[in-house]
Scaffold this motif. Structure first.
Motif, PDB file in Angstrom:
ATOM      1  N   VAL A 253      25.735  46.585  27.016  1.00  0.00           N
ATOM      2  CA  VAL A 253      27.215  46.552  27.908  1.00  0.00           C
ATOM      3  C   VAL A 253      27.043  46.080  28.706  1.00  0.00           C
ATOM      4  N   VAL A 254      26.215  47.863  29.229  1.00  0.00           N
ATOM      5  CA  VAL A 254      26.140  47.864  30.547  1.00  0.00           C
ATOM      6  C   VAL A 254      25.303  46.782  31.751  1.00  0.00           C
ATOM      7  N   ALA A 255      24.357  46.286  30.653  1.00  0.00           N
ATOM      8  CA  ALA A 255      22.835  45.388  31.497  1.00  0.00           C
ATOM      9  C   ALA A 255      23.722  43.908  31.286  1.00  0.00           C
ATOM     10  N   SER A 256      24.540  43.139  30.871  1.00  0.00           N
ATOM     11  CA  SER A 256      24.826  42.115  30.494  1.00  0.00           C
ATOM     12  C   SER A 256      25.667  42.486  31.473  1.00  0.00           C
ATOM     13  N   TRP A 257      26.776  43.087  32.070  1.00  0.00           N
ATOM     14  CA  TRP A 257      28.270  43.134  33.010  1.00  0.00           C
ATOM     15  C   TRP A 257      26.777  43.082  34.408  1.00  0.00           C
ATOM     16  N   ALA A 258      25.433  44.096  34.753  1.00  0.00           N
ATOM     17  CA  ALA A 258      25.357  43.894  35.196  1.00  0.00           C
ATOM     18  C   ALA A 258      24.410  42.611  35.827  1.00  0.00           C
ATOM     19  N   ALA A 259      23.597  42.320  34.428  1.00  0.00           N
ATOM     20  CA  ALA A 259      23.357  40.507  34.403  1.00  0.00           C
ATOM     21  C   ALA A 259      23.973  39.413  36.097  1.00  0.00           C
ATOM     22  N   CYS A 260      25.520  39.313  34.773  1.00  0.00           N
ATOM     23  CA  CYS A 260      27.178  39.092  35.545  1.00  0.00           C
ATOM     24  C   CYS A 260      26.850  38.961  37.656  1.00  0.00           C
ATOM     25  N   LEU A 261      26.976  40.396  37.492  1.00  0.00           N
ATOM     26  CA  LEU A 261      26.943  40.616  38.981  1.00  0.00           C
ATOM     27  C   LEU A 261      26.157  40.524  39.854  1.00  0.00           C
ATOM     28  N   LEU A 262      24.718  40.464  39.549  1.00  0.00           N
ATOM     29  CA  LEU A 262      23.114  40.261  40.243  1.00  0.00           C
ATOM     30  C   LEU A 262      23.259  38.513  40.307  1.00  0.00           C
ATOM     31  N   THR A 263      24.325  37.737  39.432  1.00  0.00           N
ATOM     32  CA  THR A 263      23.736  36.619  39.432  1.00  0.00           C
ATOM     33  C   THR A 263      25.316  36.005  40.449  1.00  0.00           C
TER      34      THR A 263
ATOM     35  N   LEU B 219      26.636  38.256  27.023  1.00  0.00           N
ATOM     36  CA  LEU B 219      27.396  38.631  25.859  1.00  0.00           C
ATOM     37  C   LEU B 219      27.898  39.187  26.010  1.00  0.00           C
ATOM     38  N   HIS B 220      28.423  40.095  27.290  1.00  0.00           N
ATOM     39  CA  HIS B 220      29.548  40.266  27.350  1.00  0.00           C
ATOM     40  C   HIS B 220      30.161  39.990  28.796  1.00  0.00           C
ATOM     41  N   GLN B 221      30.234  39.478  29.278  1.00  0.00           N
ATOM     42  CA  GLN B 221      30.900  38.835  30.574  1.00  0.00           C
ATOM     43  C   GLN B 221      32.112  38.374  30.851  1.00  0.00           C
ATOM     44  N   ASP B 222      33.244  38.252  28.996  1.00  0.00           N
ATOM     45  CA  ASP B 222      34.259  38.433  29.422  1.00  0.00           C
ATOM     46  C   ASP B 222      35.171  39.828  29.140  1.00  0.00           C
ATOM     47  N   GLN B 223      34.162  40.535  28.351  1.00  0.00           N
ATOM     48  CA  GLN B 223      34.370  42.224  28.380  1.00  0.00           C
ATOM     49  C   GLN B 223      34.055  42.083  29.941  1.00  0.00           C
ATOM     50  N   LEU B 224      33.259  41.682  30.640  1.00  0.00           N
ATOM     51  CA  LEU B 224      33.814  42.655  32.764  1.00  0.00           C
ATOM     52  C   LEU B 224      34.782  41.751  33.147  1.00  0.00           C
ATOM     53  N   LEU B 225      35.245  40.267  32.941  1.00  0.00           N
ATOM     54  CA  LEU B 225      36.027  39.420  33.648  1.00  0.00           C
ATOM     55  C   LEU B 225      37.423  40.071  33.137  1.00  0.00           C
ATOM     56  N   ASP B 226      37.773  40.744  31.724  1.00  0.00           N
ATOM     57  CA  ASP B 226      39.511  41.835  31.123  1.00  0.00           C
ATOM     58  C   ASP B 226      39.097  42.991  32.475  1.00  0.00           C
ATOM     59  N   ARG B 227      38.013  43.140  32.885  1.00  0.00           N
ATOM     60  CA  ARG B 227      38.182  44.471  33.069  1.00  0.00           C
ATOM     61  C   ARG B 227      38.872  44.663  34.816  1.00  0.00           C
ATOM     62  N   LEU B 228      37.984  43.497  35.247  1.00  0.00           N
ATOM     63  CA  LEU B 228      38.590  43.157  36.793  1.00  0.00           C
ATOM     64  C   LEU B 228      39.595  42.512  36.771  1.00  0.00           C
ATOM     65  N   ASN B 229      39.991  41.849  35.648  1.00  0.00           N
ATOM     66  CA  ASN B 229      41.470  40.886  35.860  1.00  0.00           C
ATOM     67  C   ASN B 229      42.507  41.102  34.494  1.00  0.00           C
ATOM     68  N   PRO B 230      42.618  42.202  34.102  1.00  0.00           N
ATOM     69  CA  PRO B 230      43.527  42.717  32.361  1.00  0.00           C
ATOM     70  C   PRO B 230      44.534  41.371  33.383  1.00  0.00           C
ATOM     71  N   GLY B 231      44.690  41.311  31.259  1.00  0.00           N
ATOM     72  CA  GLY B 231      45.933  40.202  30.919  1.00  0.00           C
ATOM     73  C   GLY B 231      45.832  38.857  31.910  1.00  0.00           C
ATOM     74  N   ARG B 232      44.235  38.310  32.613  1.00  0.00           N
ATOM     75  CA  ARG B 232      44.264  37.306  32.774  1.00  0.00           C
ATOM     76  C   ARG B 232      44.556  35.679  31.507  1.00  0.00           C
ATOM     77  N   THR B 233      44.921  34.967  32.010  1.00  0.00           N
ATOM     78  CA  THR B 233      45.064  33.789  30.645  1.00  0.00           C
ATOM     79  C   THR B 233      43.701  33.137  30.803  1.00  0.00           C
ATOM     80  N   LEU B 234      42.909  32.927  29.616  1.00  0.00           N
ATOM     81  CA  LEU B 234      41.740  32.007  29.538  1.00  0.00           C
ATOM     82  C   LEU B 234      42.420  30.107  29.662  1.00  0.00           C
ATOM     83  N   ILE B 235      41.682  29.658  30.298  1.00  0.00           N
ATOM     84  CA  ILE B 235      42.202  28.126  30.592  1.00  0.00           C
ATOM     85  C   ILE B 235      41.105  27.217  29.425  1.00  0.00           C
ATOM     86  N   ALA B 236      41.640  26.728  28.085  1.00  0.00           N
ATOM     87  CA  ALA B 236      40.262  26.137  27.354  1.00  0.00           C
ATOM     88  C   ALA B 236      40.273  24.422  28.294  1.00  0.00           C
TER      89      ALA B 236
END
Length: 175
Positions: free
Chosen positions: A94-104, A158-175
């Motif tokens: 999870v940490v590797a996935s989140w780090a990859a998100c941050l690097l890009t 792999l875990h981008q959605d979890q990172l976005l949830d951590r940074l934006n708790p309660g956000r709504t997903l738009i399909a």
């Protein structure tokens, strides 16, 4: 009980720099490693925000690099010498996935660093993570593979959605 995240940070940063190595010589390798370590540190501090979280990680273990190796194709080149790769057991997927998100994504990296403000791990100042948040040309050149969105997409996804949830708790997903 260990409440220190340094083994996970070191192993996960090492995994990233081996999977997406620097372009160039020793200076490029050092710059790439610094960027990986900064991204992994921010990700680890977000993932394990308290000393109790870090201590529980020390008891349960981070899970290792098996799935990450499989996603990147590195599992095909690993030899049978398990002692040489013991550090891989300290890689946190999870940490590797989140780090990859941050690097890009520099905007996401800036939001993640801002989210650390007032956290128990750090003051969360941008200066601590300058090479992650505002890389210069030499940083980008050294870590061309490490910051390439297409190359990191399988890991980041792999875990981008979890990172976005951590940074934006309660956000709504738009399909």
């Amino acid at each position: 009980m260990q409440a220190d995240l340094s083994p996970v940070i070191a192993a996960t940063a090492q995994w990233l720099t081996r999977a997406f190595p620097a372009s160039g010589g020793a200076l490029a390798s050092a710059l790439c490693e610094v960027q990986a370590r900064q991204a992994v540190t921010v990700a680890a501090w977000l993932r394990y925000p308290t000393a109790m979280d870090a201590a529980l990680l020390g008891v349960a273990g981070p899970g290792g690099s098996g799935r990450l190796d499989w996603v990147t194709g590195a599992d095909a080149v690993l030899d049978d010498d398990t002692d040489a790769y013991a550090w891989r057991t300290w890689v946190d997927e999870v940490v590797a996935s989140w780090a990859a998100c941050l690097l890009t994504d520099p905007e996401l990296a800036a939001r993640a660093v801002a989210a650390l403000a007032g956290a128990s791990h750090s003051t969360g100042t941008r200066a601590e993570f300058r090479r992650l948040v505002t890389p210069d040309d030499s940083d980008r050149s050294a870590a061309a593979l490490l910051r390439h969105p297409d190359l990191l997409a399988p890991v980041a996804g792999l875990h981008q959605d979890q990172l976005l949830d951590r940074l934006n708790p309660g956000r709504t997903l738009i399909a």
